[in-house]
Design an enzyme around this catalytic site. Structure first.
Site, PDB file in Angstrom:
ATOM      1  CB  SER A  27     -17.241 -30.731  53.005  1.00 59.87           C
ATOM      2  OG  SER A  27     -18.168 -29.687  53.153  1.00 59.87           O
ATOM      3  CG  HIS A  77       5.419 -25.388  29.963  1.00 65.04           C
ATOM      4  ND1 HIS A  77       6.112 -24.241  30.233  1.00 65.04           N
ATOM      5  CD2 HIS A  77       6.212 -26.141  29.153  1.00 65.04           C
ATOM      6  CE1 HIS A  77       7.284 -24.274  29.589  1.00 65.04           C
ATOM      7  NE2 HIS A  77       7.366 -25.423  28.935  1.00 65.04           N
ATOM      8  CE  LYS A 101     -14.751 -30.411  48.250  1.00 63.84           C
ATOM      9  NZ  LYS A 101     -14.955 -29.017  48.623  1.00 63.84           N
TER      10      LYS A 101
END
Ligand code: ARG
Length: 455
Positions: free
Chosen positions: A276, A155, A282
């Site tokens: 980016s 989960h 990034k």
């Protein structure tokens, strides 16, 4: 001039011609078409249906055409209806009457069924080799990180400690099944449809077995209607590729998560990441994202094949021309994905301390703590309850099972003593998980080596 010009009094409308044409996507089967035609000419000659002289002219002419297409000397005419028509037309232009004899006891229906099987057989062998590389790289990485502890999840909640090597080997198992599926579909596909003719076989005395053997097939198909109208092999291959893509996509999803600042379990090599245009900090896992995205496209190819086949009466219908774009796209897509995915896996590096930290923080040794009490004679259900209470105490005090005072343990259950800390040590938790198929480092090493030896 069309193949069927005798029956018609008008040229086909230009737009209809373009709509009907498959040359823009079936030209890639030119080698298979030529190889198939050479075998057909040899069989016709062996059966005395054409003369030796015609056979030689056909074979030499076709070989020359093949060489010229490969060298670029001969351009494939984009206005031809399909690759079969183009090659036959070109041959006839070059060798005259003999060229017109090639299509005896043959139809484009069995010709195209033959060509696509041969083309996919070649593509499938390449893909099988690439999947072998994928398995090798995955098992090598597993070997490298055989004892690195990480949280195992259910989960997406931290569940129990595992090793990163074990996690990777789970994927190796999936890829091994993918390999099996591709090989299996390849074997079932290796049956020759040629000689089925348009749908109803022929009155000529063919030797279909001989022609099938010349072309490397296991046997000729035993029903002419099935021979020209079966596309199960496209569907089987597309479904094997879809399942492979599903596995790549699941691993991609994990890689994307692991690269995030929230996890930071791994770092991708600069060569396999992108930046980016605006955010200088990034480093994006674009390859993994594209693989995840392209999985949908391959599922689309499978759906195309399933959907257009579902209502087709026997035998050949033009709908079946749609098989090629779908199955070719599935191969092209999985190939391009793997060409970037394999080196990305090979070069990624693991940030062991972050994996360990995440594994330490989430009570993932709670089952081991309960098992400790079971070892002391408590039934598992009671041990489970006591450990649950301990976890609640830890949460309340801002501690973990490893940092909680032994006195607190004793308050919950007097069977606890100092030894529990050794039992719930993460490294110990994983090395004790030696059950067959479990994540213990020694299991991982053994399993990775076994895969590397067998692949
Ligand atoms: N180009 C066709 C295909 O790809 C093969 C030709 C058979 N055409 C026909 N009208 N019988 O399926």
């Amino acid at each position: 001039m069309k193949l069927w010009a005798g029956r018609f009094s008008k040229e086909v409308d230009k737009k209809t011609n373009d709509f009907n044409s498959s040359i823009s996507f079936d030209a890639r089967m030119f080698e298979e078409d030529i190889t198939g035609s050479i075998a057909h000419a040899k069989m016709l000659c062996k059966q005395n249906i054409i003369s030796k002289e015609d056979e030689e002219k056909i074979v030499n002419g076709l070989e020359k055409i093949k060489e010229e297409i490969i060298s670029g000397e001969l351009a494939i005419d984009p206005n031809a209806e399909d690759i079969h028509t183009f090659i036959e037309g070109e041959l006839t232009q070059r060798i005259g009457q003999a060229g017109k004899r090639l299509h005896t006891a043959r139809s484009r229906n069995d010709q195209v069924a033959l060509d696509i099987r041969m083309y996919l057989r070649k593509e499938n062998e390449k893909l099988i080799n690439t999947v072998r590389q994928l398995i090798t790289v995955t098992a090598q990485s597993a070997k490298k990180y055989y004892d690195v502890v990480m949280p195992g999840y259910t989960h997406l909640q931290r569940a129990q400690p595992i090793t990163f090597g074990h996690h990777l080997l789970a994927y190796a198992q999936m890829f091994l099944r993918d390999l099996g599926r591709l090989e299996d579909a390849g074997k079932r596909m290796n049956v020759s449809p040629i000689g089925s003719c348009a749908l109803a076989g022929t009155t000529y005395d063919l030797d279909r077995k001989f022609e099938a053997e010349l072309l490397g097939f296991d046997k000729p198909c035993s029903n002419s209607l099935d021979g020209v109208s079966d596309r199960d092999f496209c569907i089987e291959l597309a479904s094997a590729i879809s399942i492979l893509m599903m596995h790549l996509s699941r691993l991609s999803e994990e890689i994307i998560l692991w690269c995030s600042w929230e996890f930071k379990f791994i770092e991708l090599d600069d060569a396999f990441s992108t930046g980016s245009s605006i955010m200088p900090q990034k480093k994006n896992p674009d390859i993994a994202e594209l693989v995840r995205g392209k999985t949908g496209r391959v599922y689309g190819d499978l759906m195309t094949l399933l959907a257009f086949m579902k209502g087709l009466p026997l035998a050949y219908n033009k709908d079946m021309q749609e098989d090629k774009e779908a199955i070719f796209d599935a191969y092209d897509t999985v190939n391009v994905c793997l060409s970037a995915f394999i080196p990305m896996i090979e070069t990624m590096s693991v940030i062991e301390k972050n994996m360990k930290k995440a594994a330490s923080g989430g009570f993932i040794n709670a089952t081991d703590c309960a098992d400790y009490l079971v070892g002391k004679g408590l039934p598992f259900r009671d041990a489970y309850k006591a450990t649950g209470e301990l976890v609640a105490v830890c949460i309340e005090k801002g501690e973990t099972l490893d940092t909680l005072d032994i006195e607190e343990y004793k308050k919950v259950c007097d069977l606890f003593d100092e030894e529990v800390f050794e039992k719930i040590d993460l490294q110990k938790c994983v090395s004790e998980r030696k059950s067959y198929g479990g994540p213990a480092p020694e299991n991982v090493l053994k399993e990775a080596e076994k895969i590397l030896k067998e692949i």
